[in-house]
Design a protein around this motif. Structure first.
Motif, short mmCIF file in Angstrom:
data_model
loop_
_atom_site.label_atom_id
_atom_site.label_comp_id
_atom_site.label_asym_id
_atom_site.label_seq_id
_atom_site.Cartn_x
_atom_site.Cartn_y
_atom_site.Cartn_z
N VAL A 34 -8.59 9.26 -49.18
CA VAL A 34 -7.50 8.35 -49.55
C VAL A 34 -6.82 7.74 -48.32
N VAL A 35 -6.83 8.46 -47.19
CA VAL A 35 -6.22 7.91 -45.97
C VAL A 35 -7.12 6.83 -45.36
N GLN A 36 -8.44 6.98 -45.55
CA GLN A 36 -9.44 5.98 -45.13
C GLN A 36 -9.30 5.55 -43.66
N PRO A 37 -9.57 6.45 -42.71
CA PRO A 37 -9.55 6.06 -41.29
C PRO A 37 -10.60 4.98 -40.99
N LYS A 38 -10.27 4.11 -40.05
CA LYS A 38 -11.14 2.98 -39.74
C LYS A 38 -11.59 3.01 -38.27
N PRO A 39 -12.69 2.31 -37.96
CA PRO A 39 -13.14 2.25 -36.57
C PRO A 39 -12.02 1.72 -35.66
N GLY A 40 -11.88 2.34 -34.50
CA GLY A 40 -10.86 1.90 -33.55
C GLY A 40 -9.51 2.58 -33.72
N GLU A 41 -9.29 3.24 -34.87
CA GLU A 41 -8.02 3.92 -35.08
C GLU A 41 -8.03 5.27 -34.36
N THR A 42 -6.84 5.70 -33.95
CA THR A 42 -6.70 7.00 -33.29
C THR A 42 -6.15 8.02 -34.29
N ILE A 43 -6.62 9.25 -34.19
CA ILE A 43 -6.30 10.28 -35.17
C ILE A 43 -5.89 11.56 -34.45
N ILE A 44 -4.75 12.12 -34.84
CA ILE A 44 -4.22 13.33 -34.20
C ILE A 44 -4.05 14.43 -35.24
N ASP A 45 -4.35 15.68 -34.82
CA ASP A 45 -4.01 16.86 -35.61
C ASP A 45 -3.30 17.83 -34.68
N PRO A 46 -1.97 17.98 -34.81
CA PRO A 46 -1.23 18.84 -33.88
C PRO A 46 -1.34 20.33 -34.17
N ALA A 47 -2.09 20.71 -35.20
CA ALA A 47 -2.37 22.13 -35.48
C ALA A 47 -3.84 22.20 -35.90
N VAL A 48 -4.73 21.96 -34.94
CA VAL A 48 -6.10 21.55 -35.25
C VAL A 48 -7.00 22.66 -35.80
N GLY A 49 -6.65 23.93 -35.55
CA GLY A 49 -7.50 25.00 -36.08
C GLY A 49 -8.93 24.86 -35.59
N THR A 50 -9.89 24.88 -36.51
CA THR A 50 -11.30 24.73 -36.12
C THR A 50 -11.80 23.29 -36.28
N PRO B 63 -0.28 22.48 -40.75
CA PRO B 63 0.42 23.31 -39.75
C PRO B 63 0.49 24.78 -40.15
N PRO B 64 0.88 25.64 -39.19
CA PRO B 64 0.92 27.09 -39.46
C PRO B 64 1.80 27.44 -40.66
N PHE B 65 1.39 28.50 -41.38
CA PHE B 65 2.12 28.91 -42.57
C PHE B 65 3.37 29.71 -42.25
N GLY B 66 3.46 30.32 -41.06
CA GLY B 66 4.60 31.18 -40.72
C GLY B 66 5.91 30.41 -40.83
N ARG B 67 6.93 31.04 -41.40
CA ARG B 67 8.19 30.33 -41.66
C ARG B 67 8.97 30.02 -40.38
N LYS B 68 9.02 30.98 -39.44
CA LYS B 68 9.91 30.80 -38.30
C LYS B 68 9.16 30.82 -36.97
N SER B 69 9.59 29.94 -36.05
CA SER B 69 9.07 29.97 -34.69
C SER B 69 9.75 31.13 -33.97
N GLY C 242 -6.53 16.81 -30.71
CA GLY C 242 -5.90 17.91 -31.42
C GLY C 242 -5.11 18.80 -30.47
N TRP C 243 -4.11 19.47 -31.00
CA TRP C 243 -3.35 20.48 -30.27
C TRP C 243 -3.58 21.82 -30.95
N GLU C 244 -3.69 22.88 -30.18
CA GLU C 244 -3.85 24.22 -30.76
C GLU C 244 -3.18 25.21 -29.83
N ILE C 245 -2.36 26.09 -30.41
CA ILE C 245 -1.56 27.01 -29.60
C ILE C 245 -2.37 28.20 -29.10
N ALA C 246 -3.45 28.56 -29.81
CA ALA C 246 -4.23 29.76 -29.46
C ALA C 246 -5.59 29.39 -28.87
N ASP C 247 -6.03 30.17 -27.88
CA ASP C 247 -7.30 29.89 -27.19
C ASP C 247 -8.51 29.96 -28.10
#
Length: 506
Positions: A162-178, A259-265, A210-215
């Protein structure tokens, strides 16, 4: 998954059971596979027909492993991991803080020679090797405590459709997981467009971040992307850092995230008695509407910041983001005013590996500043009420989201039509609420539902016994598997320390 992919997964997975007897967790096994697969493929790329220089220094490469056995192999492998972990670029990210978890040199040798060296990985289609690795990640998620890094692929595909990304667009996931969201966006662009050379290069090297907090998930994500033909040697696709710590300054056209499920930072500190305790962190940023320690509310604000004007976002949020007061109400009011919050998908329970999660997908577009609110109408699709999914007996399939995708009208959102009406279709799952109606709700709550819950209405309408039994068995099995995984971790804690299990990811 193709037959070839399935065969590779089964072969590699069978060997995991052998190593489990030596105290290796599922996650540890996938991590060791990642190190070795990277070295094998880097070596293959130096051969014909590729003939490329290897990013791996001589003496720490695949041939150096193949030439040793016994204690010499184990010693060299440990030294190799430590050395490569100090590298820059993608090589350094893959091997960052890497440790050998395979203590038996004979089993390490068999993994190298009998399982990995016999396959020519670089000549396999990206679909085959990528699917094989994704298959291993999903197995790991389903049979260990690592499910927080894995978003159901059926859900990801529907979101990307439904988001339909297109060629040339930039895409970010700040909690990228795998990397599930980034890979699905990549595959959608490739499948739905005829790309020229520049567009292919942009998609491979520039479009996805993507950003990921864990190695560990960061390296798994990087390997997952590489196996699908995404990324290069110089600039890693994934940044290892706490995404919500600060505004990176750059803006993207699309943000897709769970993003992470944990309630509090929080952060671990040593108190005056010398004991460890968790200290709640309230994130304070000039670009945030409200300061809070609620991790998901901070991610919603962070994602708003990351978007270009008219950029679009789809973010998985737990129910508390929709109804929590205080900072939650402030953020919802600001989001509705400054963005076009046009769609909410209420997700069923039983679809995440983390048990008991009640979540939703919030779709919005960032807009330029103006006095008049940008949100005119919020459309809600309820896939939760009277829906019963389980991980094993009735997993979520992409087909279950077909009606939502059709109702969404991705080609033209202004042509949407409700499937619910009070008199004619009270069971309809798709309806809208005006901005004025939302403001009148207590605390501007977006936790909206209108369908009659059959299990509450009439005990005779409970789900079929096999569905209930399946849910109970799934919960018990998941709890037992997580307990076993924790026991395995504890048995090895002596030299490694307790490992964090942060949530979220894809």
């Amino acid at each position: 998954m193709s037959n070839h992919s399935a065969q590779i997964v089964q072969k590699l997975w069978n060997y995991c059971d052998v190593l489990r007897d030596d105290g290796l967790s599922y996650g540890d096994y996938i991590e060791q596979l990642t190190f070795l697969l990277f070295l094998k493929m880097a070596h293959e790329q130096t051969q014909a027909p590729w003939n490329r220089p290897s990013p791996v220094p001589k003496g720490f490469d695949w041939p150096s492993l193949m030439s040793k056995e016994g204690d010499a192999l184990e010693t060299h492998y440990r030294h190799l991991l430590e050395t490569l972990g100090k590298s820059k670029g993608t090589l350094g990210l893959i091997f960052r803080k890497a440790q050998n978890k395979i203590q038996d040199p004979a089993k390490l040798r068999r993994l190298i020679v009998d399982l990995l060296d016999r396959e020519q990985w670089s000549s396999l289609d990206a679909d085959v090797k990528g699917d094989a690795y994704e298959g291993l990640l999903e197995k790991t998620a389903s049979q260990s405590g690592a499910g927080q890094y894995f978003t159901p692929r059926a859900l990801i595909r529907a979101i990307v459709d439904v988001v339909q990304p297109k060629p040339g667009e930039t895409i970010i996931d700040p909690a990228v997981g795998t990397g599930g969201f980034l890979l699905s966006a990549h595959d959608y662009i490739v499948s739905n467009n005829k790309l020229d050379r520049d567009q292919k290069k942009h998609l491979k090297l520039e479009a996805l971040r993507g950003w990921e907090i864990a190695d560990t998930p960061a390296r798994l994500c990087t390997m997952n992307l590489l196996l699908h033909g995404v990324g290069g040697d110089e600039t890693p696709i994934v940044v290892v850092d706490d995404a919500i710590r600060s505004d990176p300054g750059k803006r993207w056209k699309i943000a897709l995230s769970n993003p992470p499920f944990g309630r509090k930072s929080s952060v671990t500190v040593i108190n005056e008695e010398g004991e460890q305790e968790r200290e709640t962190l309230t994130v304070v940023r000039d670009d945030f509407w409200a300061s809070t320690s609620n991790k998901q509310l901070n991610f919603v604000q962070h994602i708003k910041t990351l978007l270009e004007v008219n950029g679009r976002a789809a973010v998985v949020v737990p129910d508390n983001v929709l109804f929590e007061g205080g900072a939650g109400e402030t953020i919802r009011r600001k989001l509705l005013h400054e963005c076009d919050v046009h769609t909410l998908l209420r997700l069923p329970t039983g679809i995440f590996y983390a048990q008991g999660v009640k979540a939703n997908v919030l779709f919005f577009e960032k807009k330029p500043g103006r006095e008049k609110p940008w949100t005119e109408k919020l459309w809600v699709y309820d896939l939760r009420t009277n829906k019963h999914f389980t991980l094993k007996t009735n997993p979520l399939k992409r087909a279950a989201l077909d009606e939502f995708v059709a109702c969404y009208q991705p080609e033209n959102r202004h042509q949407r039509k409700a499937t619910w009406s009070e008199k004619k279709a009270p069971e309809g799952r798709w309806r809208s609420y005006s901005y004025e109606e939302l403001l009148q709700r207590d605390k501007v709550s977006l936790d909206i539902f209108w369908l009659k819950d059959e299990s509450l209405e009439d005990s005779a309408n409970l789900p079929a016994p096999d569905v209930i039994a399946g849910e109970i068995v799934d919960d018990l099995r998941a709890a037992l598997e997580q307990f076993e995984a924790i026991q395995t971790d504890l048995s090895r804690i002596g030299g490694t320390g307790v490992r964090s299990r942060a949530g979220g990811g894809s």
